[in-house]
Design a protein around this motif. Sequence first.
Motif, PDB file in Angstrom:
ATOM      1  N   ASN A  65       0.816  -1.207   0.000  1.00  0.00           N
ATOM      2  CA  ASN A  65       0.000   0.000   0.000  1.00  0.00           C
ATOM      3  C   ASN A  65       0.850   1.257   0.000  1.00  0.00           C
ATOM      4  O   ASN A  65       0.516   2.268  -0.619  1.00  0.00           O
ATOM      5  CB  ASN A  65      -0.967   0.000   1.191  1.00  0.00           C
ATOM      6  CG  ASN A  65      -0.259  -0.092   2.529  1.00  0.00           C
ATOM      7  OD1 ASN A  65       0.933  -0.407   2.592  1.00  0.00           O
ATOM      8  ND2 ASN A  65      -0.976   0.185   3.595  1.00  0.00           N
TER       9      ASN A  65
ATOM     10  N   LYS B 224     -13.758 -10.239 -13.407  1.00  0.00           N
ATOM     11  CA  LYS B 224     -14.661 -10.353 -12.260  1.00  0.00           C
ATOM     12  C   LYS B 224     -15.217 -11.768 -12.156  1.00  0.00           C
ATOM     13  O   LYS B 224     -15.389 -12.305 -11.083  1.00  0.00           O
ATOM     14  CB  LYS B 224     -15.812  -9.347 -12.408  1.00  0.00           C
ATOM     15  CG  LYS B 224     -15.382  -7.908 -12.149  1.00  0.00           C
ATOM     16  CD  LYS B 224     -16.546  -6.955 -12.338  1.00  0.00           C
ATOM     17  CE  LYS B 224     -16.109  -5.507 -12.105  1.00  0.00           C
ATOM     18  NZ  LYS B 224     -17.216  -4.561 -12.341  1.00  0.00           N
TER      19      LYS B 224
ATOM     20  N   ARG C 291     -12.605 -14.072 -10.448  1.00  0.00           N
ATOM     21  CA  ARG C 291     -11.967 -13.441  -9.308  1.00  0.00           C
ATOM     22  C   ARG C 291     -11.466 -14.474  -8.362  1.00  0.00           C
ATOM     23  O   ARG C 291     -11.253 -14.686  -7.848  1.00  0.00           O
ATOM     24  CB  ARG C 291     -12.925 -12.516  -8.574  1.00  0.00           C
ATOM     25  CG  ARG C 291     -12.292 -11.534  -7.682  1.00  0.00           C
ATOM     26  CD  ARG C 291     -13.335 -10.580  -7.166  1.00  0.00           C
ATOM     27  NE  ARG C 291     -13.777  -9.708  -8.182  1.00  0.00           N
ATOM     28  CZ  ARG C 291     -14.827  -8.955  -8.112  1.00  0.00           C
ATOM     29  NH1 ARG C 291     -15.613  -8.988  -7.050  1.00  0.00           N
ATOM     30  NH2 ARG C 291     -15.149  -8.161  -9.117  1.00  0.00           N
TER      31      ARG C 291
ATOM     32  N   LYS D 251      -3.900  -2.496 -15.067  1.00  0.00           N
ATOM     33  CA  LYS D 251      -4.385  -2.287 -13.702  1.00  0.00           C
ATOM     34  C   LYS D 251      -5.882  -1.994 -13.692  1.00  0.00           C
ATOM     35  O   LYS D 251      -6.645  -2.561 -12.900  1.00  0.00           O
ATOM     36  CB  LYS D 251      -3.625  -1.128 -13.047  1.00  0.00           C
ATOM     37  CG  LYS D 251      -4.047  -0.851 -11.607  1.00  0.00           C
ATOM     38  CD  LYS D 251      -3.222   0.283 -11.014  1.00  0.00           C
ATOM     39  CE  LYS D 251      -3.640   0.573  -9.577  1.00  0.00           C
ATOM     40  NZ  LYS D 251      -2.829   1.674  -8.980  1.00  0.00           N
TER      41      LYS D 251
ATOM     42  N   SER E 276      -8.947  -4.603 -12.557  1.00  0.00           N
ATOM     43  CA  SER E 276      -9.735  -4.126 -11.421  1.00  0.00           C
ATOM     44  C   SER E 276      -9.329  -4.871 -10.144  1.00  0.00           C
ATOM     45  O   SER E 276      -8.156  -4.976  -9.834  1.00  0.00           O
ATOM     46  CB  SER E 276     -11.227  -4.287 -11.736  1.00  0.00           C
ATOM     47  OG  SER E 276     -12.032  -3.735 -10.725  1.00  0.00           O
ATOM     48  N   THR E 277     -10.285  -5.430  -9.439  1.00  0.00           N
ATOM     49  CA  THR E 277      -9.993  -6.090  -8.158  1.00  0.00           C
ATOM     50  C   THR E 277      -9.239  -7.412  -8.326  1.00  0.00           C
ATOM     51  O   THR E 277      -8.775  -7.989  -7.343  1.00  0.00           O
ATOM     52  CB  THR E 277     -11.290  -6.353  -7.379  1.00  0.00           C
ATOM     53  OG1 THR E 277     -12.173  -7.131  -8.197  1.00  0.00           O
ATOM     54  CG2 THR E 277     -11.971  -5.038  -7.008  1.00  0.00           C
TER      55      THR E 277
END
Length: 241
Positions: A4, A46, A49, A118, A122-123
């Motif tokens: 982070n 997605k 995932r 990126k 996404s997630t």
Amino acid sequence: MKNNELETKNELQDERLLNSTVGRRSFLQYAGASAAAIALVAAGCKKDRGYENPTMDGATLDFKTDVGVLNYAYALEQLEAAFYIKVASAPPAAFTAAQKAYFQDVQFHEIAHREFFKKALSTAAIGSLEVDFSSIDFTSASGVLAAAQSFEDLGVAAYNGAGVRITTTDYLVLAGKIVSVEARHAAWVRDQISNGSFADLNSLTALGASNSAGLDGALTPDKVLAIAGKYVKTKINVINL
């Protein structure tokens, strides 16, 4: 440095780059991906995932689906973007005006590639990688050009070698658009090192190139990551390769 903290550092650095008129224009010019294409990739990611194994430290690339291949490309683009940003921010004193301009332009190519993956993933995207460029002398023009040649040649071989693993036509087209740009970079850098050598394939046989067949190199992801590993501190796990 934690992921982070690294992401925040990268975002602040990129924001400073892209806030300039030239930077913003270059980013938009070279992004090369429509909103529809990004939405298409994101939708596929997605659905898949759960690709990442939470029991493993670092970043995990699961080549079971296209998500793993896209994350593989994202990891390589992170590495290249970090390298070019560092050079462009403080080019070697011996660089010519043309060489300084080249590295300024190409940093935006690589940022655009990195940011495309990126946003598309996404997630499902892996985190930011921590790089290690301690083996590169950034004050030496010849050292920087040699490193750039290595990164570009490896990038071309990586995309060529991963193409067979892409099952979605739209993703394959996008990969083709990016690898052709990386090949332009590779040719230009090679010519800076030795004038007239931009089309030389004989020196690339270790990467799978064939001069007699007129074919560039292609390496499997495990071989690419083994070579790139010296520049990456983050542990990269590979499964279902």
